[in-house]
Write a protein that holds these residues in place. Structure first.
Motif, PDB file in Angstrom:
ATOM      1  N   PHE A   7      20.408 -14.080  40.950  1.00  0.00           N
ATOM      2  CA  PHE A   7      19.648 -14.413  39.292  1.00  0.00           C
ATOM      3  C   PHE A   7      18.612 -15.514  39.568  1.00  0.00           C
ATOM      4  O   PHE A   7      19.399 -16.644  39.847  1.00  0.00           O
ATOM      5  N   ASP A   8      16.888 -15.161  38.551  1.00  0.00           N
ATOM      6  CA  ASP A   8      17.343 -16.213  37.892  1.00  0.00           C
ATOM      7  C   ASP A   8      17.670 -16.751  36.840  1.00  0.00           C
ATOM      8  O   ASP A   8      18.131 -15.874  35.949  1.00  0.00           O
ATOM      9  N   LEU A   9      17.232 -17.469  35.920  1.00  0.00           N
ATOM     10  CA  LEU A   9      17.960 -17.988  35.181  1.00  0.00           C
ATOM     11  C   LEU A   9      17.345 -17.542  33.838  1.00  0.00           C
ATOM     12  O   LEU A   9      16.830 -16.066  32.998  1.00  0.00           O
ATOM     13  N   ASP A  10      16.664 -17.939  33.350  1.00  0.00           N
ATOM     14  CA  ASP A  10      14.712 -18.012  32.566  1.00  0.00           C
ATOM     15  C   ASP A  10      14.558 -16.885  32.411  1.00  0.00           C
ATOM     16  O   ASP A  10      13.592 -16.521  33.494  1.00  0.00           O
ATOM     17  N   GLY A  11      13.969 -16.281  31.498  1.00  0.00           N
ATOM     18  CA  GLY A  11      14.277 -14.834  31.721  1.00  0.00           C
ATOM     19  C   GLY A  11      14.179 -13.823  32.098  1.00  0.00           C
ATOM     20  O   GLY A  11      13.896 -12.693  31.755  1.00  0.00           O
ATOM     21  N   VAL A  12      15.678 -13.869  33.108  1.00  0.00           N
ATOM     22  CA  VAL A  12      16.168 -12.949  33.210  1.00  0.00           C
ATOM     23  C   VAL A  12      17.717 -12.158  32.602  1.00  0.00           C
ATOM     24  O   VAL A  12      17.976 -11.335  32.374  1.00  0.00           O
ATOM     25  N   ILE A 167      16.647 -11.474  41.954  1.00  0.00           N
ATOM     26  CA  ILE A 167      15.688 -10.713  40.288  1.00  0.00           C
ATOM     27  C   ILE A 167      15.074 -11.963  39.891  1.00  0.00           C
ATOM     28  O   ILE A 167      15.536 -12.455  39.330  1.00  0.00           O
ATOM     29  N   GLU A 168      13.773 -11.471  39.225  1.00  0.00           N
ATOM     30  CA  GLU A 168      12.904 -12.944  38.452  1.00  0.00           C
ATOM     31  C   GLU A 168      11.776 -12.266  37.724  1.00  0.00           C
ATOM     32  O   GLU A 168      11.758 -11.099  37.584  1.00  0.00           O
ATOM     33  N   ASP A 169      11.367 -13.233  37.044  1.00  0.00           N
ATOM     34  CA  ASP A 169      10.182 -13.041  35.386  1.00  0.00           C
ATOM     35  C   ASP A 169       9.019 -13.601  36.107  1.00  0.00           C
ATOM     36  O   ASP A 169       8.155 -13.255  35.115  1.00  0.00           O
ATOM     37  N   ALA A 170       8.920 -14.192  36.877  1.00  0.00           N
ATOM     38  CA  ALA A 170       7.744 -15.421  36.752  1.00  0.00           C
ATOM     39  C   ALA A 170       6.801 -14.917  38.770  1.00  0.00           C
ATOM     40  O   ALA A 170       7.496 -14.473  39.516  1.00  0.00           O
TER      41      ALA A 170
HETATM   42 MG    MG Z   1      12.644 -17.371  35.224  1.00  0.00          MG
END
Ligand code: MG
Ligand code: B16
Length: 216
Positions: A7-12, A167-170
């Motif tokens: 996992f990514d942290l920020d945004g996930v 898993i990422e948001d960026a």
């Molecule tokens: Mg992120």
């Protein structure tokens, strides 16, 4: 088969982007530099010093390395104060059930965040027990989009990259996952996620079943 999820942290897992935004905004205001939410989008997933460089480029003053370090520290002080407010209620929708589901099914769990404050945030969210490993961002030489942080996560878990899901948001994060030869899941809108193998609009769509259906 899916042996691990990274996992990514920020945004996930949680939306620390808002706190990064407020902390950078405060610094930019102190320096008389322009800063808004649109500009903040460029900083998502980007490390602290690289983010500072992008902000300083908005003005025409040059700074010494020492000055830059002190500015980055000042932003981090603002940020550290803001994240004290984080509670388990700040977990993004569907994340806690997903962590539980992965754990029950014997899927390993790792965190690959560029943030040096990741340990504090995970602690505040009270989800530390779910993570088999958390990569120390301070030990990573090359930031996202370089695959290093995802490769290190897989090494620490002792799981081959082809059995890992990231898993990422960026956009930079998705590129990092693909460069690491892992299956990439993007959270967000399709424009910035075109390299992802699976895109979901919202974290509450993330279930083990959904990941398994699409995994290849
Ligand atoms: Mg992120
Ligand atoms: P820190 P991620 C990233 O976290 C943030 O998206 C990015 O905005 C931030 O600058 C970076 O961490 C470094 O954070 O200043 O706390 O070390 O998305 O990789 O979880």
């Amino acid at each position: 088969f899916i042996e691990a999820v990274i996992f990514d942290l920020d945004g996930v897992i949680t939306d620390t982007a808002e706190y990064h935004y407020l902390a950078w905004k405060q610094l930019a205001e102190e320096l008389g530099l322009p800063f808004d939410r649109q500009f903040n989008e460029k900083l998502k997933g980007v490390g602290r010093m690289d983010s500072l460089e992008l902000i300083l480029q908005q003005g025409n003053k040059s700074y010494t390395i020492e000055e830059k370090i002190s500015l980055a520290n000042r932003k981090n002080d603002h940020y550290k104060q803001l994240i004290q407010k984080i509670t388990p209620n700040d977990l993004l929708p569907g994340i806690l059930p997903l962590l539980k589901e992965l754990k029950t099914n014997g899927v390993k769990i790792a965190l690959a965040s560029a943030s040096k404050n990741a340990f504090t945030v995970i602690d505040k969210l009270q989800v530390g027990e779910y993570f088999d490993t958390i990569v120390d961002a301070g030990k990573i030489v090359k930031g996202k989009p370089d695959p290093e942080i995802f490769m290190v996560a897989a090494e620490q878990l002792k799981v081959p990259v082809q059995n890992c899901v990231g898993i990422e948001d960026a956009e930079a994060g998705i590129r990092a996952i693909k460069e690491a030869n892992m299956f990439a899941v993007g959270v967000g809108n399709e424009d910035s996620m075109h390299q992802a193998d699976l895109i979901v609009k919202d974290t509450n769509e993330l279930t083990l079943e959904r990941l398994r259906e699409n995994f290849k």
